[in-house]
Design a protein around this motif. Structure first.
Motif, PDB file in Angstrom:
ATOM      1  N   ARG A 541      -3.156 -22.709   3.374  1.00  0.00           N
ATOM      2  CA  ARG A 541      -3.417 -23.912   2.588  1.00  0.00           C
ATOM      3  C   ARG A 541      -3.877 -23.590   1.169  1.00  0.00           C
ATOM      4  N   GLU A 542      -4.403 -22.377   0.923  1.00  0.00           N
ATOM      5  CA  GLU A 542      -4.805 -21.985  -0.432  1.00  0.00           C
ATOM      6  C   GLU A 542      -3.650 -21.417  -1.241  1.00  0.00           C
ATOM      7  N   GLY A 543      -2.462 -21.293  -0.636  1.00  0.00           N
ATOM      8  CA  GLY A 543      -1.316 -20.737  -1.340  1.00  0.00           C
ATOM      9  C   GLY A 543      -1.209 -19.237  -1.282  1.00  0.00           C
ATOM     10  N   THR A 544      -1.991 -18.582  -0.437  1.00  0.00           N
ATOM     11  CA  THR A 544      -1.951 -17.123  -0.297  1.00  0.00           C
ATOM     12  C   THR A 544      -0.879 -16.728   0.715  1.00  0.00           C
ATOM     13  N   ALA A 545      -0.002 -15.822   0.321  1.00  0.00           N
ATOM     14  CA  ALA A 545       1.059 -15.366   1.213  1.00  0.00           C
ATOM     15  C   ALA A 545       0.456 -14.535   2.345  1.00  0.00           C
ATOM     16  N   ARG A 546       0.822 -14.853   3.593  1.00  0.00           N
ATOM     17  CA  ARG A 546       0.250 -14.161   4.756  1.00  0.00           C
ATOM     18  C   ARG A 546       1.304 -13.422   5.585  1.00  0.00           C
ATOM     19  N   TYR A 547       2.547 -13.922   5.616  1.00  0.00           N
ATOM     20  CA  TYR A 547       3.597 -13.282   6.408  1.00  0.00           C
ATOM     21  C   TYR A 547       4.909 -13.297   5.616  1.00  0.00           C
ATOM     22  N   ALA A 560       6.562  -9.828   9.264  1.00  0.00           N
ATOM     23  CA  ALA A 560       5.678  -8.712   8.904  1.00  0.00           C
ATOM     24  C   ALA A 560       4.438  -9.284   8.239  1.00  0.00           C
ATOM     25  N   LYS A 561       3.266  -8.878   8.718  1.00  0.00           N
ATOM     26  CA  LYS A 561       2.006  -9.374   8.171  1.00  0.00           C
ATOM     27  C   LYS A 561       1.696  -8.686   6.855  1.00  0.00           C
ATOM     28  N   ILE A 562       1.281  -9.471   5.856  1.00  0.00           N
ATOM     29  CA  ILE A 562       0.957  -8.948   4.536  1.00  0.00           C
ATOM     30  C   ILE A 562      -0.485  -8.461   4.529  1.00  0.00           C
ATOM     31  N   VAL A 563      -0.663  -7.218   4.069  1.00  0.00           N
ATOM     32  CA  VAL A 563      -2.011  -6.656   3.966  1.00  0.00           C
ATOM     33  C   VAL A 563      -2.471  -6.516   2.528  1.00  0.00           C
ATOM     34  N   ASP A 564      -1.526  -6.483   1.592  1.00  0.00           N
ATOM     35  CA  ASP A 564      -1.905  -6.357   0.188  1.00  0.00           C
ATOM     36  C   ASP A 564      -0.727  -6.822  -0.662  1.00  0.00           C
ATOM     37  N   SER A 565      -1.034  -7.259  -1.891  1.00  0.00           N
ATOM     38  CA  SER A 565       0.001  -7.692  -2.820  1.00  0.00           C
ATOM     39  C   SER A 565      -0.378  -7.239  -4.216  1.00  0.00           C
ATOM     40  N   SER A 566       0.656  -7.009  -5.045  1.00  0.00           N
ATOM     41  CA  SER A 566       0.445  -6.572  -6.427  1.00  0.00           C
ATOM     42  C   SER A 566       1.596  -7.066  -7.270  1.00  0.00           C
ATOM     43  N   GLN A 567       1.363  -7.089  -8.596  1.00  0.00           N
ATOM     44  CA  GLN A 567       2.388  -7.526  -9.531  1.00  0.00           C
ATOM     45  C   GLN A 567       3.250  -6.327  -9.910  1.00  0.00           C
ATOM     46  N   GLY A 568       4.546  -6.445  -9.651  1.00  0.00           N
ATOM     47  CA  GLY A 568       5.464  -5.369  -9.964  1.00  0.00           C
ATOM     48  C   GLY A 568       5.977  -5.471 -11.381  1.00  0.00           C
ATOM     49  N   CYS A 569       6.947  -4.613 -11.705  1.00  0.00           N
ATOM     50  CA  CYS A 569       7.534  -4.600 -13.045  1.00  0.00           C
ATOM     51  C   CYS A 569       8.370  -5.847 -13.247  1.00  0.00           C
ATOM     52  N   GLY A 570       8.634  -6.161 -14.516  1.00  0.00           N
ATOM     53  CA  GLY A 570       9.371  -7.373 -14.853  1.00  0.00           C
ATOM     54  C   GLY A 570      10.803  -7.320 -14.377  1.00  0.00           C
ATOM     55  N   GLY A 571      11.332  -8.482 -14.067  1.00  0.00           N
ATOM     56  CA  GLY A 571      12.710  -8.570 -13.635  1.00  0.00           C
ATOM     57  C   GLY A 571      13.663  -8.669 -14.798  1.00  0.00           C
ATOM     58  N   GLN A 581       2.667  -5.468   0.397  1.00  0.00           N
ATOM     59  CA  GLN A 581       2.521  -4.341   1.328  1.00  0.00           C
ATOM     60  C   GLN A 581       2.263  -4.919   2.705  1.00  0.00           C
ATOM     61  N   THR A 582       3.123  -4.578   3.665  1.00  0.00           N
ATOM     62  CA  THR A 582       3.075  -5.217   4.980  1.00  0.00           C
ATOM     63  C   THR A 582       2.942  -4.172   6.075  1.00  0.00           C
ATOM     64  N   LEU A 583       2.595  -4.655   7.255  1.00  0.00           N
ATOM     65  CA  LEU A 583       2.599  -3.826   8.448  1.00  0.00           C
ATOM     66  C   LEU A 583       4.026  -3.720   8.978  1.00  0.00           C
ATOM     67  N   GLN A 584       4.188  -2.994  10.082  1.00  0.00           N
ATOM     68  CA  GLN A 584       5.503  -2.858  10.688  1.00  0.00           C
ATOM     69  C   GLN A 584       6.023  -4.232  11.132  1.00  0.00           C
ATOM     70  N   PRO A 585       7.284  -4.559  10.854  1.00  0.00           N
ATOM     71  CA  PRO A 585       7.812  -5.878  11.262  1.00  0.00           C
ATOM     72  C   PRO A 585       7.915  -6.008  12.776  1.00  0.00           C
TER      73      PRO A 585
END
Length: 600
Positions: A541-547, A560-571, A581-585
């Motif tokens: 509900r807060e808009g945080t990606a979880r899966y 796959a459960k998300i354990v961490d996220s970061s901003q990558g290079c520009g598209g 960054q996720t666990l094993q699917p």
């Protein structure tokens, strides 16, 4: 290849240029057409006639096969350097090249003249040469003309009454004048008769003038409507000829394959079919497997109870191999609603739309697992997998289900095997709409109301289900809502039929406000992605990606459960992409193996 600088030609004609056959609107000749980066420009025979530019591989193909047609009335003509010109129509660009500057100028002048004539035929309301109105203005003008004609008719009716009244009075005065010959008051009578005759003459002249105005308005509008009707007839006739040529080509290819099928085994097939002229050198095949339609059933054997059980079939009957005259069907679809056109029986698959709707429950065990979940996010994963699984039975099935009668119902009782009971009803005939309700003893209830909107685009049919699907779990009370994506059946006229799903599905949990967006990627011949790919992200509900969800709509889905996220290079557009960054699917859903069917 270097890009050509383009400029818009300001005038439809060039001074001092002699054009053959421009009076008849016909022009023919060879041009080089850009096909693709492998083959480059290919020589084609172009024919300009009646505001339409058609092209063929050779002159001999004019009798049976047209490779494409460009309507010039809505085309945008651009001229470049070194004998290049570009035609843009319907969102597609055609790059052409002439052999010389003079030939290029002759073609451009002929195209501009044909475009001007087509625009004149489409939009002009009279012979004055002024530009015609836009469609909305045209409707307003037509309503104004109808009001003018109605007022003129009212004036004619009024004049008719006055003529009748004054004519009767004049007749009486003449009778009285006849009786009073030689009397003293005959002078007054003659004066009265003259006055009434004058009124009669004035009224008659007024009626004649109103009649003239009415005829002028009706005649001018009649010329305009006749032009519009003639143009529509010509467009319809040309479209019928084009479809007939495609049907003849399809029949000739089928006959050639039946006579010598071994000569076509090495031809590379393309799933996109004849979607564009870039593949015009290839035969009309596509990459689908030669698999018939299936209905997956689960074996219910394995019980030791001594009781009568309903036996279910273990295989699907073979589809009768009846030939279809495609032209006789498609020529009736021009300008009509497809849902109201009667089709031959062998064009349908042997089940109704209500049964096809009930097939969404084939993987109902996903909902049984979801009902036992304590985590709402894991429950959302299973619900998302269930929404994707409903399309797994469509990959080999391109036939049309029967349209149920109004009030027709279909009940499926699987309480003994799977714990649910389903009932659906046709609640509207045109447009077709169905209501579906499912109750499960394993902790969930599903209901939906679906209306089908279909559009025929010539080469493909798009089926857009309208409505929402609701799912509620009894123990937690979680209420999920989502809708369906667009299904597209390709190669309607020529080639083998194949189906694709495209669009987005937004699943919302109304209780916790968790969301899931699934993206069905459309098939592309030039894409390196996996065909029929589905991706999705589940957010709280807060808009945080979880899966993260991934898979294909015809095979399987994983989470796959998300354990961490970061901003990558520009598209490519300078936007930053989020890297998860996720666990094993984990496998959520896997398609059942299809039952054995004897392929003919």
């Amino acid at each position: 290849k270097s890009k050509q600088s383009l400029k818009v030609l300001p005038s439809p004609t060039l001074p001092g240029l002699q054009l053959p056959c421009l009076n008849t609107g016909s022009y023919k000749g060879w041009l080089f057409k850009w096909t693709n980066y492998l083959k480059g420009y290919q020589r084609r025979w172009f024919v300009l006639s009646n505001g339409l530019l058609s092209y063929y591989r050779t002159q001999a193909e004019m009798a049976h096969t047209c490779r494409g047609t460009i309507p010039l009335a809505t085309a945008y003509i651009e001229v470049g350097d070194t004998c290049h010109l570009v035609l843009t129509s319907g969102g597609r660009s055609y790059h052409l090249k002439a052999t010389s500057e003079g030939e290029c100028q002759r073609w451009v002048s002929a195209l501009q003249q044909a475009k001007a004539n087509s625009t004149l035929m489409m939009h002009h309301s009279d012979d004055s040469g002024d530009e015609g109105p836009l469609p909305q203005e045209d409707r307003v003008l037509t309503q104004g003309v109808l009001k003018t004609l109605a007022s003129k008719l009212d004036d004619l009716s009024t004049c008719n009454e006055l003529i009748g009244k004054h004519g009767a009075a004049l007749q009486r005065s003449l009778s009285e004048l006849e009786e009073l010959r030689g009397s003293a008051d005959s002078t007054d009578r003659v004066k009265s008769v003259n006055e009434r005759a004058t009124l009669f003459r004035i009224t008659s002249n007024a009626m004649i003038n109103v009649c003239r105005d009415f005829l002028d308005v009706a005649e001018s509008q009649s010329r305009r409507w006749q032009k519009t009707l003639q143009y529509e007839r010509e467009q319809r006739h040309h479209l019928e000829e084009t479809i007939e040529q495609l049907a003849k080509q399809h029949n000739s290819l089928e006959r050639a394959w039946k006579e010598n099928p071994t000569s076509y085994t090495g031809v590379e097939r393309s799933q996109e079919g004849d979607a564009s002229d870039e593949n015009e050198e290839a035969e009309f095949f596509d990459a689908m497997e030669d698999s018939p339609a299936f209905i997956t059933v689960t074996d219910s054997s394995g019980t030791n109870h001594m009781q009568l059980r309903r036996t279910r079939r273990s295989r699907i009957p073979d589809k009768p191999n009846y030939s279809l005259n495609l032209w006789s069907i498609m020529k009736n679809c021009i300008g009509k609603d497809l849902s109201k056109i009667p089709m031959p029986v062998n064009f349908n698959e042997p089940l109704s739309m209500l049964q096809r709707l009930t097939e969404d429950l084939e993987y109902s065990e996903l909902l049984d697992r979801a009902a036992r979940c304590d985590s709402t996010l894991e429950q959302m994963c299973l619900v998302a997998a269930f929404s994707v699984s409903s399309y797994s039975t469509t990959v080999h099935r391109t036939a049309k289900p029967f349209n149920p009668l109004l009030g027709e119902t279909y009940e499926l009782d699987r309480l003994e095997e799977y714990g649910y009971r389903s009932i659906s009803e046709q609640v509207s005939h045109h447009p077709p709409a169905a209501a579906h309700h499912v109750t499960s003893q394993r902790g969930w209830t599903l209901w939906q109301h679906i209306t089908i909107d279909s559009k025929f685009r010539g080469k493909y049919i798009s089926v857009m289900p309208l409505g929402n699907i609701h799912l509620q779990f009894h123990s937690s009370g979680n209420h999920y809502v989502w809708s369906k994506v667009t299904s597209t059946v390709h190669n309607i006229i020529v080639g083998k039929l194949w189906i694709d799903q495209s669009g987005d599905i937004d699943i919302v949990n109304n209780n916790t406000k968790d969301t899931c967006r699934l993206k069905f990627s459309p098939y592309s011949y030039f894409s390196r992605e996996v065909p029929r790919k589905v991706t999705g992200v589940i957010e709280d509900r807060e808009g945080t990606a979880r899966y993260i969800l991934s898979g294909t709509w015809d095979d399987k889905m994983e989470s796959a459960k998300i354990v961490d996220s970061s901003q990558g290079c520009g598209g490519s557009e300078g936007k930053q992409k989020t890297v998860y960054q996720t666990l094993q699917p984990k496998l959520l859903w896997k398609k059942y193996p299809l039952p054995y069917v004897n392929l003919i």
